[in-house]
Scaffold this motif. Structure first.
Motif, PDB file in Angstrom:
ATOM      1  N   THR A 147       0.909  -1.249  -0.121  1.00 17.75           N
ATOM      2  CA  THR A 147       0.010   0.007   0.026  1.00 17.75           C
ATOM      3  C   THR A 147       0.865   1.256  -0.029  1.00 17.75           C
ATOM      4  O   THR A 147       1.815   1.368   0.854  1.00 17.75           O
ATOM      5  CB  THR A 147      -0.880  -0.244   1.287  1.00 17.75           C
ATOM      6  OG1 THR A 147      -1.543  -1.298   1.156  1.00 17.75           O
ATOM      7  CG2 THR A 147      -1.709   1.277   1.195  1.00 17.75           C
ATOM      8  N   ASP A 199      -3.121  -8.795   3.070  1.00 14.67           N
ATOM      9  CA  ASP A 199      -4.529  -8.092   3.494  1.00 14.67           C
ATOM     10  C   ASP A 199      -4.357  -7.095   4.767  1.00 14.67           C
ATOM     11  O   ASP A 199      -5.299  -6.750   5.458  1.00 14.67           O
ATOM     12  CB  ASP A 199      -5.541  -9.190   3.874  1.00 14.67           C
ATOM     13  CG  ASP A 199      -5.188 -10.231   4.852  1.00 14.67           C
ATOM     14  OD1 ASP A 199      -4.100 -10.164   5.428  1.00 14.67           O
ATOM     15  OD2 ASP A 199      -5.972 -11.034   4.982  1.00 14.67           O
ATOM     16  N   HIS A 258      -7.239  -0.524  13.498  1.00 11.25           N
ATOM     17  CA  HIS A 258      -7.199  -1.499  12.153  1.00 11.25           C
ATOM     18  C   HIS A 258      -7.026  -0.200  11.134  1.00 11.25           C
ATOM     19  O   HIS A 258      -7.405   0.944  11.272  1.00 11.25           O
ATOM     20  CB  HIS A 258      -8.332  -2.243  11.830  1.00 11.25           C
ATOM     21  CG  HIS A 258      -9.446  -1.742  12.154  1.00 11.25           C
ATOM     22  ND1 HIS A 258     -10.184  -0.979  11.088  1.00 11.25           N
ATOM     23  CD2 HIS A 258     -10.747  -1.983  13.099  1.00 11.25           C
ATOM     24  CE1 HIS A 258     -11.359  -0.464  11.381  1.00 11.25           C
ATOM     25  NE2 HIS A 258     -11.727  -1.304  12.444  1.00 11.25           N
ATOM     26  N   ASP A 259      -6.765  -0.702   9.991  1.00  7.31           N
ATOM     27  CA  ASP A 259      -6.872   0.299   8.901  1.00  7.31           C
ATOM     28  C   ASP A 259      -8.473   0.680   8.328  1.00  7.31           C
ATOM     29  O   ASP A 259      -9.202  -0.086   8.916  1.00  7.31           O
ATOM     30  CB  ASP A 259      -6.222  -0.541   7.380  1.00  7.31           C
ATOM     31  CG  ASP A 259      -5.867   0.244   6.363  1.00  7.31           C
ATOM     32  OD1 ASP A 259      -4.911   1.226   6.456  1.00  7.31           O
ATOM     33  OD2 ASP A 259      -6.616   0.227   5.371  1.00  7.31           O
ATOM     34  N   ASP A 260      -8.257   1.869   7.928  1.00  6.60           N
ATOM     35  CA  ASP A 260      -9.711   2.071   7.371  1.00  6.60           C
ATOM     36  C   ASP A 260     -10.476   1.295   6.365  1.00  6.60           C
ATOM     37  O   ASP A 260     -11.715   1.439   6.013  1.00  6.60           O
ATOM     38  CB  ASP A 260      -9.777   3.762   7.166  1.00  6.60           C
ATOM     39  CG  ASP A 260      -8.791   4.101   5.940  1.00  6.60           C
ATOM     40  OD1 ASP A 260      -8.572   3.236   5.209  1.00  6.60           O
ATOM     41  OD2 ASP A 260      -8.525   5.252   5.849  1.00  6.60           O
ATOM     42  N   THR A 261      -9.711   0.434   5.883  1.00  6.44           N
ATOM     43  CA  THR A 261     -10.348  -0.572   4.732  1.00  6.44           C
ATOM     44  C   THR A 261     -10.704  -1.799   5.462  1.00  6.44           C
ATOM     45  O   THR A 261     -11.259  -2.707   4.865  1.00  6.44           O
ATOM     46  CB  THR A 261      -9.396  -0.935   3.729  1.00  6.44           C
ATOM     47  OG1 THR A 261      -8.123  -1.536   4.268  1.00  6.44           O
ATOM     48  CG2 THR A 261      -8.809   0.403   3.083  1.00  6.44           C
ATOM     49  N   GLN A 262     -10.506  -1.927   6.609  1.00  3.87           N
ATOM     50  CA  GLN A 262     -10.988  -3.249   7.436  1.00  3.87           C
ATOM     51  C   GLN A 262     -11.975  -3.167   8.707  1.00  3.87           C
ATOM     52  O   GLN A 262     -12.074  -3.739   9.564  1.00  3.87           O
ATOM     53  CB  GLN A 262      -9.515  -3.575   8.185  1.00  3.87           C
ATOM     54  CG  GLN A 262      -8.111  -3.746   7.283  1.00  3.87           C
ATOM     55  CD  GLN A 262      -6.818  -4.095   7.857  1.00  3.87           C
ATOM     56  OE1 GLN A 262      -6.817  -3.500   9.023  1.00  3.87           O
ATOM     57  NE2 GLN A 262      -5.914  -4.418   7.390  1.00  3.87           N
ATOM     58  N   GLU A 281     -14.877  -3.963   8.056  1.00  3.09           N
ATOM     59  CA  GLU A 281     -15.810  -4.969   8.314  1.00  3.09           C
ATOM     60  C   GLU A 281     -14.920  -6.650   8.491  1.00  3.09           C
ATOM     61  O   GLU A 281     -15.401  -7.337   9.229  1.00  3.09           O
ATOM     62  CB  GLU A 281     -16.323  -5.370   6.772  1.00  3.09           C
ATOM     63  CG  GLU A 281     -17.500  -4.241   6.412  1.00  3.09           C
ATOM     64  CD  GLU A 281     -18.039  -4.633   5.211  1.00  3.09           C
ATOM     65  OE1 GLU A 281     -17.764  -5.528   4.567  1.00  3.09           O
ATOM     66  OE2 GLU A 281     -19.148  -3.804   4.765  1.00  3.09           O
ATOM     67  N   SER A 282     -13.689  -6.617   8.140  1.00  5.56           N
ATOM     68  CA  SER A 282     -12.882  -7.793   7.936  1.00  5.56           C
ATOM     69  C   SER A 282     -12.406  -7.860   9.707  1.00  5.56           C
ATOM     70  O   SER A 282     -12.530  -9.227  10.244  1.00  5.56           O
ATOM     71  CB  SER A 282     -11.833  -7.758   7.226  1.00  5.56           C
ATOM     72  OG  SER A 282     -10.926  -6.514   7.312  1.00  5.56           O
ATOM     73  N   THR A 297     -15.608   4.672  14.704  1.00  2.15           N
ATOM     74  CA  THR A 297     -14.825   5.514  13.592  1.00  2.15           C
ATOM     75  C   THR A 297     -14.014   6.470  14.268  1.00  2.15           C
ATOM     76  O   THR A 297     -14.225   6.770  15.557  1.00  2.15           O
ATOM     77  CB  THR A 297     -16.016   6.014  12.867  1.00  2.15           C
ATOM     78  OG1 THR A 297     -16.810   6.899  13.666  1.00  2.15           O
ATOM     79  CG2 THR A 297     -16.595   5.097  12.121  1.00  2.15           C
ATOM     80  N   ARG A 347     -14.009   7.568   9.700  1.00  2.00           N
ATOM     81  CA  ARG A 347     -13.362   6.371   9.063  1.00  2.00           C
ATOM     82  C   ARG A 347     -13.394   5.360   9.816  1.00  2.00           C
ATOM     83  O   ARG A 347     -12.974   5.416  11.337  1.00  2.00           O
ATOM     84  CB  ARG A 347     -11.904   6.881   8.543  1.00  2.00           C
ATOM     85  CG  ARG A 347     -11.984   7.829   7.298  1.00  2.00           C
ATOM     86  CD  ARG A 347     -10.499   8.096   7.083  1.00  2.00           C
ATOM     87  NE  ARG A 347      -9.909   8.834   8.365  1.00  2.00           N
ATOM     88  CZ  ARG A 347      -8.768   9.758   8.091  1.00  2.00           C
ATOM     89  NH1 ARG A 347      -8.140   9.895   7.185  1.00  2.00           N
ATOM     90  NH2 ARG A 347      -8.158  10.150   9.415  1.00  2.00           N
TER      91      ARG A 347
END
Length: 289
Positions: A202, A222, A248-252, A254-255, A273, A278
């Motif tokens: 990234t 991931d 966690h990362d702001d893309t995670q 849900e994961s 958030t 985020r």
């Protein structure tokens, strides 16, 4: 030598930093000026004029910041809750967003006497030490695998003891080790962790990519390699009703909650958030049977 007004000097510094791509140029310029003047940032309006040596020293620090050296490395410290920790090369720089995890953790401990706390991937010790400062009755364990980072933890831990805080317990250990701190199984009230969570490859800003340790930022394709182990450790350590919070990362958004929800012993899974809206950290509690 004629004294100069501080305001245009700050404006010049902010323009230099903005041109270099620094995210918060005015704020950083003010922190650097306060550092040179030996005052808090809030007192800058009370200093209308400065001497030429101050201007030159500030310009020197601005040049370093414009080269994307982290502000905290230049200042030598970073805030976390009600405390500050020393930072520098070889350790991850704590971010302001992590203070939200501290606030949540302290609320989770409300009403719990003499709580047992574990901070994984502690780095500077910011999370562990801020919780210990707020809860002198707590037994706080801080775990770090990197010897260089652990030396920063020890330095900051010693400083907080000198300031009157309860000492924390430092451990050189691997968050992915399934036997880590096995003597605490079923005895912990709170687990907090700001782990490496950025997916490998990234693009990141120079302050992160060049100056933060790679292994403290990136964690597999991931970004979840370490977090998977943190979830397992928390499920093992927590006593009934105990809580876990993982940044966690702001893309995670849900994961990471999905990893927590997949553990049968964990419930009340929630994602939180940051101030910008985020996804920032996920929490859960161990079921009370």
């Amino acid at each position: 030598m004629d004294r100069q007004p501080l305001r245009p000097v700050l404006s010049e510094a902010a323009e230099t930093l903005a041109a270099a791509g620094v995210d918060s140029p005015r704020v950083d310029a003010e922190f650097l000026a306060a550092h040179v003047l030996g005052v808090s940032r809030g007192r800058l309006p009370l200093i209308p004029l400065v001497d030429p040596p101050v201007v030159e020293r500030l310009r020197e620090l601005v040049r370093r910041r414009a080269a994307r050296i982290p502000l905290q490395h230049i200042l030598g410290w970073a805030p976390m809750g009600d405390i500050t920790v020393e930072v520098g090369p070889g350790v991850f720089v704590p971010r302001p967003e992590t203070e939200l995890l501290v606030e949540w953790g302290l609320k989770a401990l409300a009403g719990v006497s003499a709580p047992v706390v574990v901070d994984l991937c502690t780095g500077t010790g910011a999370l562990a030490l801020s919780i210990a400062a707020a809860r002198p009755d707590a037994v706080v364990h801080a775990v770090e695998i990197d010897p260089r980072a652990l030396s920063w933890t020890r330095r900051n831990a010693d400083a907080r003891v000198a300031a009157g805080d309860t000492p924390i317990k430092l451990h050189s250990g691997d968050a992915t080790d399934p036997s880590l701190l096995s003597d605490l199984d079923g005895q912990v009230d709170l687990v907090v962790c700001n782990p490496p969570y950025v997916p490998e490859g990234t693009p990141v800003q120079p302050e992160v990519g060049v100056h933060d340790p790679h292994h403290a930022v990136f964690s597999g394709a991931d970004g979840l390699d370490v977090i998977r182990h943190v979830v397992s450790a928390a499920a093992r350590w927590l006593k009934p009703g105990g809580a876990v919070g993982i940044e966690h990362d702001d893309t995670q958004g849900e994961s990471v909650p999905a990893l927590l929800a997949a553990r049968r012993v964990l419930t009340d899974v929630t994602d939180h958030t940051d101030l910008a809206g985020r996804p920032r950290f996920a929490t859960a509690r161990r079921i009370v049977s």
